[in-house]
Write an enzyme that holds these catalytic residues in place. Structure first.
Site, mmCIF file in Angstrom:
data_model
loop_
_atom_site.group_PDB
_atom_site.id
_atom_site.type_symbol
_atom_site.label_atom_id
_atom_site.label_comp_id
_atom_site.label_asym_id
_atom_site.label_seq_id
_atom_site.Cartn_x
_atom_site.Cartn_y
_atom_site.Cartn_z
ATOM 1 N N LYS A 156 -1.172 -5.144 4.126
ATOM 2 C CA LYS A 156 -2.210 -5.644 5.026
ATOM 3 C C LYS A 156 -1.629 -6.221 6.311
ATOM 4 O O LYS A 156 -0.612 -6.921 6.280
ATOM 5 C CB LYS A 156 -3.012 -6.713 4.281
ATOM 6 C CG LYS A 156 -4.173 -7.273 5.023
ATOM 7 C CD LYS A 156 -5.141 -6.228 5.564
ATOM 8 C CE LYS A 156 -5.533 -5.219 4.523
ATOM 9 N NZ LYS A 156 -6.191 -4.023 5.089
ATOM 10 N N ASP A 158 0.818 -1.212 0.000
ATOM 11 C CA ASP A 158 0.000 0.000 0.000
ATOM 12 C C ASP A 158 0.847 1.255 0.000
ATOM 13 O O ASP A 158 0.404 2.302 -0.483
ATOM 14 C CB ASP A 158 -0.959 -0.027 1.206
ATOM 15 C CG ASP A 158 -1.990 -1.128 1.016
ATOM 16 O OD1 ASP A 158 -1.676 -2.299 1.343
ATOM 17 O OD2 ASP A 158 -3.083 -0.821 0.500
HETATM 18 C C1 LIG Z 1 -2.784 -4.614 -4.968
HETATM 19 S S1 LIG Z 1 -2.740 -3.700 -3.543
HETATM 20 C C2 LIG Z 1 -3.596 -4.699 -2.472
HETATM 21 C C3 LIG Z 1 -3.338 -4.339 -1.057
HETATM 22 O O1 LIG Z 1 -4.444 -3.575 -0.542
HETATM 23 C C4 LIG Z 1 -5.010 -4.334 0.502
HETATM 24 O O2 LIG Z 1 -5.533 -3.558 1.530
HETATM 25 P P1 LIG Z 1 -7.132 -3.281 1.572
HETATM 26 O O3 LIG Z 1 -7.822 -4.576 1.200
HETATM 27 O O4 LIG Z 1 -7.381 -2.839 3.004
HETATM 28 O O5 LIG Z 1 -7.364 -2.167 0.582
HETATM 29 C C5 LIG Z 1 -3.842 -5.142 1.022
HETATM 30 O O6 LIG Z 1 -2.958 -4.379 1.776
HETATM 31 C C6 LIG Z 1 -3.244 -5.598 -0.263
HETATM 32 O O7 LIG Z 1 -1.944 -6.087 -0.214
#
Ligand SMILES: CSC[C@H]1O[C@H](OP(=O)(O)O)[C@H](O)[C@@H]1O
Length: 345
Positions: A249, A238
């Protein structure tokens, strides 16, 4: 290969697959104005760093359309308010701020044009961000596939697929590439508490694609790593600091520690738009804290007792020392990260 379109902009409506409801319900959430886009990002109708960047860009398009017939001062003033709201919808994924910054710059450079001309430029920029993400993911997937051995078993965390991007995915894009180029890979997918992006979304994508895989509770991963069952770990990102520290995450950091202890390669897969060139280390990354209900309930059913307090950080930071490499659309970046990241500029 199944085409999964998490985001689609048509006739001034932004259509989003409602990821809160997958896999049991496949439903499209419609955004007709930028405030609905803000809600969709906040409530994780759409999620994943590249996906929310593209979504925010179309939120700006909807705002420009909404205020088009106002006088120039009100048009620009309201557009600025919309940019602020969208920029603050979630704090950690830098792709969101990157997209808003691009839109801000575009508007600034074209303030002297008519409202209509500015709107046309904003829409063109949003479409460019959309199209580029697909090409970026395909390029990343090819570089990533270079490190995937024949018959490899891959562990992944959260969802980094077509649902987290405009298409194909980042880490799961590498999985797709390896699968479709005949590497006979096998995937273990962490369910990824508390929002279960792995159990609900990655599992759904893997089943859609017919990729051999098993879903595991997050706590199973360490034993699989210790017992030599995992050949490589691929995760998304992120926000990446210049020294290579990476926010991703929650649970990623823990995976990286176990991977390092047992010498399992641990790769970040992320577009260069996820690199924050303004921060030196992961200490400067704001970690989103989300509502306690995400931990005390599952699908609206209470699982923890009334009255218990909750700490619910949505991300953690993996130190660069635990990262074997960062797979981007421009190649695989290895340590020394700052030196090699700066070459991308
Ligand atoms: C391809 S980036 C995906 C990345 O975003 C997710 O977080 P969230 O589901 O809270 O938006 C997670 O960190 C993933 O690795």
């Amino acid at each position: 290969m199944k085409e999964i379109k998490a985001i689609e902009f048509k006739d001034n409506i932004l259509y989003l697959i409602d990821q809160r409801k997958l896999p049991t319900i496949y439903e499209i959430f419609q955004c007709k104005d930028y405030k609905e886009v803000d809600f969709a990002i906040k409530d994780m109708v759409v999620r994943g760093a590249p996906a929310i960047g593209a979504t925010a860009a179309y939120g700006v398009v909807l705002a420009a359309k909404e205020f088009l017939n106002q006088d120039k001062k009100d048009f620009l003033g309201n557009l600025d308010k919309a940019l602020e709201v969208l920029n603050n919808s979630r704090p950690t994924a830098v792709n969101l701020m990157w997209a808003i910054k691009k839109m801000r710059l575009l508007i600034e450079e074209n303030r002297s044009l008519s409202n209509e001309e500015i709107y046309v430029k904003i829409k063109k920029e949003a479409d460019k961000i959309f199209e580029e993400d697909i090409a970026t993911n395909k390029a990343m997937a090819k570089y990533g596939n270079e490190i995937i051995k024949q018959g490899a078993t891959i562990l992944t965390h959260c969802n980094t697929g077509a649902l987290a991007t405009v298409g194909y995915g980042t880490a799961l894009g590498v999985v797709r590439e390896a699968h479709y180029t005949g590497k006979n890979i096998f995937v273990y997918a962490d369910e990824t508490r508390p929002r279960l992006q792995g159990g609900r979304l990655t599992a759904w994508e893997l089943v859609q694609e017919g990729i051999p895989s098993k879903l595991i509770a997050d706590n199973v991963a360490a034993t699989l790593i210790r017992d030599g069952k995992i050949d490589v770990i691929l995760v998304g990102a992120d926000r990446i600091a210049l020294n290579g520290d990476t926010a991703n995450k929650i649970g990623t950091f823990m995976l990286s520690v176990v991977a390092k202890a047992y010498n399992v390669p641990f790769y970040i897969v992320a577009p260069t738009t996820t690199i924050d060139f303004d921060i030196e280390t992961g200490k400067e990354i704001e970690i989103e804290e989300r509502d306690s209900i995400e931990v005390t309930h599952i699908d609206g059913v209470r699982t923890a007792p009334e009255g218990i307090e909750v700490y619910n950080p949505a991300f953690d930071v993996t130190p660069w020392e635990n990262i074997s490499g960062i797979i981007t659309e421009k190649g695989i970046i290895r340590s020394p990260y700052k030196e090699n990241i700066m070459k991308l500029r």
